[in-house]
Design a protein around this motif. Structure first.
Motif, mmCIF file in Angstrom:
data_model
loop_
_atom_site.group_PDB
_atom_site.id
_atom_site.type_symbol
_atom_site.label_atom_id
_atom_site.label_comp_id
_atom_site.label_asym_id
_atom_site.label_seq_id
_atom_site.Cartn_x
_atom_site.Cartn_y
_atom_site.Cartn_z
ATOM 1 N N TRP A 166 0.813 -1.207 0.000
ATOM 2 C CA TRP A 166 0.000 0.000 0.000
ATOM 3 C C TRP A 166 0.851 1.263 0.000
ATOM 4 O O TRP A 166 0.457 2.275 -0.558
ATOM 5 C CB TRP A 166 -0.987 -0.007 1.161
ATOM 6 C CG TRP A 166 -0.351 0.266 2.492
ATOM 7 C CD1 TRP A 166 0.297 -0.625 3.274
ATOM 8 C CD2 TRP A 166 -0.299 1.514 3.178
ATOM 9 N NE1 TRP A 166 0.763 -0.017 4.413
ATOM 10 C CE2 TRP A 166 0.401 1.309 4.383
ATOM 11 C CE3 TRP A 166 -0.775 2.783 2.907
ATOM 12 C CZ2 TRP A 166 0.634 2.316 5.300
ATOM 13 C CZ3 TRP A 166 -0.551 3.795 3.820
ATOM 14 C CH2 TRP A 166 0.147 3.563 5.004
ATOM 15 N N ASP A 167 2.041 1.206 0.611
ATOM 16 C CA ASP A 167 2.886 2.403 0.634
ATOM 17 C C ASP A 167 3.381 2.753 -0.769
ATOM 18 O O ASP A 167 3.573 3.930 -1.088
ATOM 19 C CB ASP A 167 4.042 2.266 1.630
ATOM 20 C CG ASP A 167 4.966 1.098 1.333
ATOM 21 O OD1 ASP A 167 4.477 0.052 0.878
ATOM 22 O OD2 ASP A 167 6.183 1.241 1.555
ATOM 23 N N ILE A 168 3.545 1.764 -1.629
ATOM 24 C CA ILE A 168 3.883 2.048 -3.026
ATOM 25 C C ILE A 168 2.642 2.565 -3.749
ATOM 26 O O ILE A 168 2.719 3.510 -4.538
ATOM 27 C CB ILE A 168 4.460 0.788 -3.719
ATOM 28 C CG1 ILE A 168 5.806 0.439 -3.075
ATOM 29 C CG2 ILE A 168 4.601 1.002 -5.233
ATOM 30 C CD1 ILE A 168 6.371 -0.902 -3.495
ATOM 31 N N ALA A 169 1.492 1.974 -3.452
ATOM 32 C CA ALA A 169 0.239 2.389 -4.098
ATOM 33 C C ALA A 169 -0.100 3.855 -3.821
ATOM 34 O O ALA A 169 -0.694 4.523 -4.666
ATOM 35 C CB ALA A 169 -0.910 1.498 -3.647
ATOM 36 N N ILE A 170 0.288 4.359 -2.652
ATOM 37 C CA ILE A 170 -0.036 5.751 -2.323
ATOM 38 C C ILE A 170 1.145 6.696 -2.535
ATOM 39 O O ILE A 170 1.035 7.892 -2.264
ATOM 40 C CB ILE A 170 -0.574 5.887 -0.885
ATOM 41 C CG1 ILE A 170 0.485 5.509 0.153
ATOM 42 C CG2 ILE A 170 -1.853 5.078 -0.712
ATOM 43 C CD1 ILE A 170 0.145 5.926 1.568
ATOM 44 N N SER A 171 2.269 6.165 -3.002
ATOM 45 C CA SER A 171 3.458 7.003 -3.212
ATOM 46 C C SER A 171 3.232 7.982 -4.352
ATOM 47 O O SER A 171 2.750 7.624 -5.421
ATOM 48 C CB SER A 171 4.680 6.140 -3.537
ATOM 49 O OG SER A 171 5.051 5.377 -2.421
ATOM 50 N N LYS A 172 3.625 9.210 -4.101
ATOM 51 C CA LYS A 172 3.461 10.285 -5.082
ATOM 52 C C LYS A 172 4.773 10.462 -5.828
ATOM 53 O O LYS A 172 5.850 10.436 -5.240
ATOM 54 C CB LYS A 172 3.091 11.573 -4.329
ATOM 55 C CG LYS A 172 2.683 12.711 -5.201
ATOM 56 C CD LYS A 172 1.205 12.635 -5.495
ATOM 57 C CE LYS A 172 0.764 13.883 -6.233
ATOM 58 N NZ LYS A 172 0.125 13.612 -7.493
#
Length: 158
Positions: free
Chosen positions: A36-42
């Motif tokens: 999820w941290d990659i999915a929300i990375s800008k």
């Protein structure tokens, strides 16, 4: 079962759930095991992977609502407005809903009689059911390509 509707449903499943024919991948393949941290990375001004996935889900749900007899309640101006996913559990819950809603829409597409495919979708300005299903598939591939590129950029920079 209507063969044309079944083909459309399967093309829709290919991009979201299980296909490899057009892009050699699909949403489920790309997102199912993505942290999820990659999915929300800008990255710079690009949308996040989670926003793009939620954007496609927004349209899946909006079209599904019409197929279930409801109104067309989705609006382009709201199609990127989602709260940030704050945990792995939220990400997994969203993905589960996305896969279930996509399969449900595919099942509804399969049930369409041939004559319905050529009828107007809600209003004549939106074109036919066929055009809207094709548009959903094309729109999904467009954003799948973005997801793939953003994912590569983020993984390269981590």
């Amino acid at each position: 079962m209507n063969e044309k509707a079944e083909q459309l449903a399967n093309r829709f499943r290919e991009v979201i759930l299980n296909g490899t024919w057009i892009a050699n991948t699909n949403y489920k393949d790309q997102l199912e095991n993505l942290d999820w941290d990659i999915a929300i990375s800008k990255f710079e001004s690009l949308n996040t992977i989670s926003i793009l996935a939620q954007h496609i889900h927004y349209y899946v749900n909006g079209i599904k609502n019409v197929f279930n007899g409801g109104n067309l309640e989705i609006r382009d101006k709201y199609s990127f407005n989602f709260p940030t996913i704050k945990s792995e559990n939220e990400w997994k819950a969203f993905l589960s809903k996305f896969w279930n809603d996509a399969e449900n829409l595919a099942e509804l597409i399969e049930q369409l009689p041939n004559e319905k495919l050529s009828q107007n979708f809600v209003d004549d300005k939106y074109g036919t059911y066929q055009r809207n299903i094709d548009g959903m598939i094309e729109h999904s591939y467009y954003h799948l390509g973005q997801i793939l590129l953003i994912k590569k950029i983020i993984l390269k920079n981590k």
